[in-house]
Scaffold this motif. Structure first.
Motif, PDB file in Angstrom:
ATOM      1  N   PRO A  45      37.463 105.492  91.134  1.00  0.00           N
ATOM      2  CA  PRO A  45      37.227 105.355  92.816  1.00  0.00           C
ATOM      3  C   PRO A  45      36.992 105.645  93.621  1.00  0.00           C
ATOM      4  CG  PRO A  45      39.560 105.122  91.555  1.00  0.00           C
ATOM      5  CD  PRO A  45      38.650 105.271  90.607  1.00  0.00           C
ATOM      6  N   MET A  46      36.957 107.656  93.547  1.00  0.00           N
ATOM      7  CA  MET A  46      36.909 108.595  94.044  1.00  0.00           C
ATOM      8  C   MET A  46      35.556 109.042  93.335  1.00  0.00           C
ATOM      9  SD  MET A  46      40.544 110.568  94.435  1.00  0.00           S
ATOM     10  CE  MET A  46      40.999 110.557  93.359  1.00  0.00           C
TER      11      MET A  46
ATOM     12  N   THR B 252      36.012 114.439  88.953  1.00  0.00           N
ATOM     13  CA  THR B 252      36.583 114.526  87.977  1.00  0.00           C
ATOM     14  C   THR B 252      37.848 114.790  86.931  1.00  0.00           C
ATOM     15  OG1 THR B 252      33.687 115.489  88.201  1.00  0.00           O
ATOM     16  CG2 THR B 252      34.962 115.595  86.094  1.00  0.00           C
ATOM     17  N   PHE B 253      37.570 114.088  86.232  1.00  0.00           N
ATOM     18  CA  PHE B 253      39.055 114.340  85.420  1.00  0.00           C
ATOM     19  C   PHE B 253      38.736 115.936  84.650  1.00  0.00           C
ATOM     20  CE2 PHE B 253      42.160 113.794  82.844  1.00  0.00           C
ATOM     21  CZ  PHE B 253      43.978 113.603  83.457  1.00  0.00           C
ATOM     22  N   LYS B 254      39.543 116.754  84.800  1.00  0.00           N
ATOM     23  CA  LYS B 254      39.075 118.122  83.925  1.00  0.00           C
ATOM     24  C   LYS B 254      40.796 118.510  83.485  1.00  0.00           C
ATOM     25  CE  LYS B 254      35.775 119.591  87.775  1.00  0.00           C
ATOM     26  NZ  LYS B 254      36.003 121.036  88.179  1.00  0.00           N
TER      27      LYS B 254
ATOM     28  N   PRO C 209      36.408 103.658  79.147  1.00  0.00           N
ATOM     29  CA  PRO C 209      36.789 105.335  78.797  1.00  0.00           C
ATOM     30  C   PRO C 209      35.885 105.905  77.070  1.00  0.00           C
ATOM     31  CG  PRO C 209      38.496 103.776  78.158  1.00  0.00           C
ATOM     32  CD  PRO C 209      37.465 103.044  78.733  1.00  0.00           C
ATOM     33  N   GLU C 210      35.652 107.306  77.500  1.00  0.00           N
ATOM     34  CA  GLU C 210      35.680 107.598  75.951  1.00  0.00           C
ATOM     35  C   GLU C 210      36.735 107.469  74.706  1.00  0.00           C
ATOM     36  OE1 GLU C 210      32.349 111.103  77.534  1.00  0.00           O
ATOM     37  OE2 GLU C 210      34.129 110.882  76.781  1.00  0.00           O
ATOM     38  N   LYS C 211      35.720 107.387  73.681  1.00  0.00           N
ATOM     39  CA  LYS C 211      37.394 107.321  73.069  1.00  0.00           C
ATOM     40  C   LYS C 211      37.172 109.232  72.249  1.00  0.00           C
ATOM     41  CE  LYS C 211      38.573 103.877  72.811  1.00  0.00           C
ATOM     42  NZ  LYS C 211      40.100 103.240  72.189  1.00  0.00           N
TER      43      LYS C 211
ATOM     44  N   TRP D 102      42.078 104.608  85.207  1.00  0.00           N
ATOM     45  CA  TRP D 102      41.308 103.787  86.399  1.00  0.00           C
ATOM     46  C   TRP D 102      40.471 105.184  87.016  1.00  0.00           C
ATOM     47  CZ3 TRP D 102      43.462 105.194  91.123  1.00  0.00           C
ATOM     48  CH2 TRP D 102      43.209 104.669  91.957  1.00  0.00           C
ATOM     49  N   LEU D 103      40.152 106.259  86.908  1.00  0.00           N
ATOM     50  CA  LEU D 103      40.079 107.571  87.702  1.00  0.00           C
ATOM     51  C   LEU D 103      38.481 106.831  87.343  1.00  0.00           C
ATOM     52  CD1 LEU D 103      42.673 110.190  88.674  1.00  0.00           C
ATOM     53  CD2 LEU D 103      41.442 108.509  90.303  1.00  0.00           C
TER      54      LEU D 103
END
Length: 355
Positions: free
Chosen positions: A147-148, A152-154, A353-355, A141-142
């Protein structure tokens, strides 16, 4: 027969008015529980749980080994998938193995202490797997829905997510070891779980069942449902905006199929258990067939097989690496799967999403 004399163990007495053969008087640690089901029932459950143990151990072991072997699989999302694989492996090797052996002998042959340990390990492993599904949904979701905008998801977030799953799993697994509820044999008395069906105010079983249903089922399920519904909405909006793009339309169909399978598997594995536990709690003193408690319990353990198939084998890059590992470095599909995986990364990353 001497070993068929009625035996009573206060810690595991089931004080529900069941008059058939005084079944609560036969200790599940000392005598076969033939009064609860026929040979066919025990054999069917033995075969089913052996299947879960065997394939759950192999699939989750391969998932962990592949991630160690291939550096390209060590992505942020895969940290969480490996975390789930570790939990599934623990469930398969500890929970499913003792269960299928006990079904073979038709009673829990390992004794009260191992029953508590098996119940605790199966509970914490199952909850880690369950919360991992919720963390994966939040991560998707992120990343996809953004939504933000500046988020960045790290790697740090992935590690925090893994720690989060073990912390909250411990919150549900430790209380029965400390006196809030308890771990006892369930169903056909060949596996152990928190006490959700006996009438015993000493352990406050009713409040613990409410806690489990709300904190360990309703919350993660609501999270999964919300995140994936938002994901589907985003993917469909992108596909509508790019109606002429075959790659975008294909990505939309693949993500939709995966989301439907993930939610369906979640419900198949955990909903019967949750509903039956709530029914028992809401109908204290009502007679019920203990065999009905066995099927939901075994379904929840089978998640150790379903989850890797959905989350890992539907990932083409992961599948290609696993085939190379199994076939000693050479995939039977050649480079096609790898190329397809690379192409899919480009397609899905623009809308999903990336695979």
């Amino acid at each position: 027969m001497k070993n068929r004399q009625p035996l009573f163990h206060d810690d595991f007495h089931i004080p529900i008015p069941m008059d058939i053969d005084n079944i609560s008087h036969y200790s599940p640690f000392l005598v076969p529980q033939d009064h609860l089901g026929g040979p066919a029932m025990f054999w069917a459950m033995t075969i089913f749980m052996f299947f879960v143990f065997f394939f759950g151990t192999i699939i989750n072991s391969l998932t962990i080994i592949c991630t160690i072997q291939y550096k390209k699989l060590r992505t942020h999302l895969n940290y969480i998938l490996v975390n789930m694989a570790v939990a599934n492996l623990i469930m398969a090797t500890v929970g499913s193995s003792t269960t299928f052996i006990s079904f073979y002998y038709r009673y829990f042959i390992f004794g009260p202490l191992i029953c508590k340990i098996e119940g605790f390990v199966a509970n914490i492993a199952g909850m880690v797997s369950l919360w991992s599904l919720a963390v994966v949904a939040i991560e998707r979701w992120l990343v996809v829905c953004k939504p933000m905008a500046n988020f960045t998801f790290k790697e740090t977030h992935a590690i925090i997510g893994c720690v989060f799953t073990w912390f909250f799993a411990s919150c549900s697994a430790l209380p029965p070891m400390l006196g809030w509820s308890r771990y006892i044999p369930e169903g056909l008395q060949c596996s152990c779980a928190p006490d959700w069906y006996t009438v015993n105010n000493k352990y406050n079983n009713e409040t613990f069942v409410v806690f489990l249903f709300g904190f360990c089922f309703a919350v993660p399920f609501t999270t999964i449902l919300f995140c994936y519904s938002q994901l589907l909405f985003t993917i469909k909006s992108a596909a509508k905006a790019q109606a002429d793009s075959a790659s975008t339309q294909k990505a939309e169909r693949e993500v939709t199929k995966m989301v439907v399978m993930m939610v369906a598997a979640f419900l198949v594995c955990f909903l019967p258990y949750a509903i039956f536990a709530l029914w028992i709690m809401s109908n204290r003193g009502q007679q019920f067939d203990l065999r009905l408690a066995t099927i939901p319990a075994c379904f929840s353990k089978s998640a150790t097989v379903y989850n890797p198939v959905i989350y890992v084998f539907m990932n083409k890059q992961f599948r290609a690496c696993m085939m190379k590992l199994i076939f000693c470095g050479k995939s039977p599909f050649g480079d096609e799967d790898e190329a397809s995986s690379s192409s899919q990364v480009t397609q899905v990353s623009s809308v999903g999403p990336e695979k």
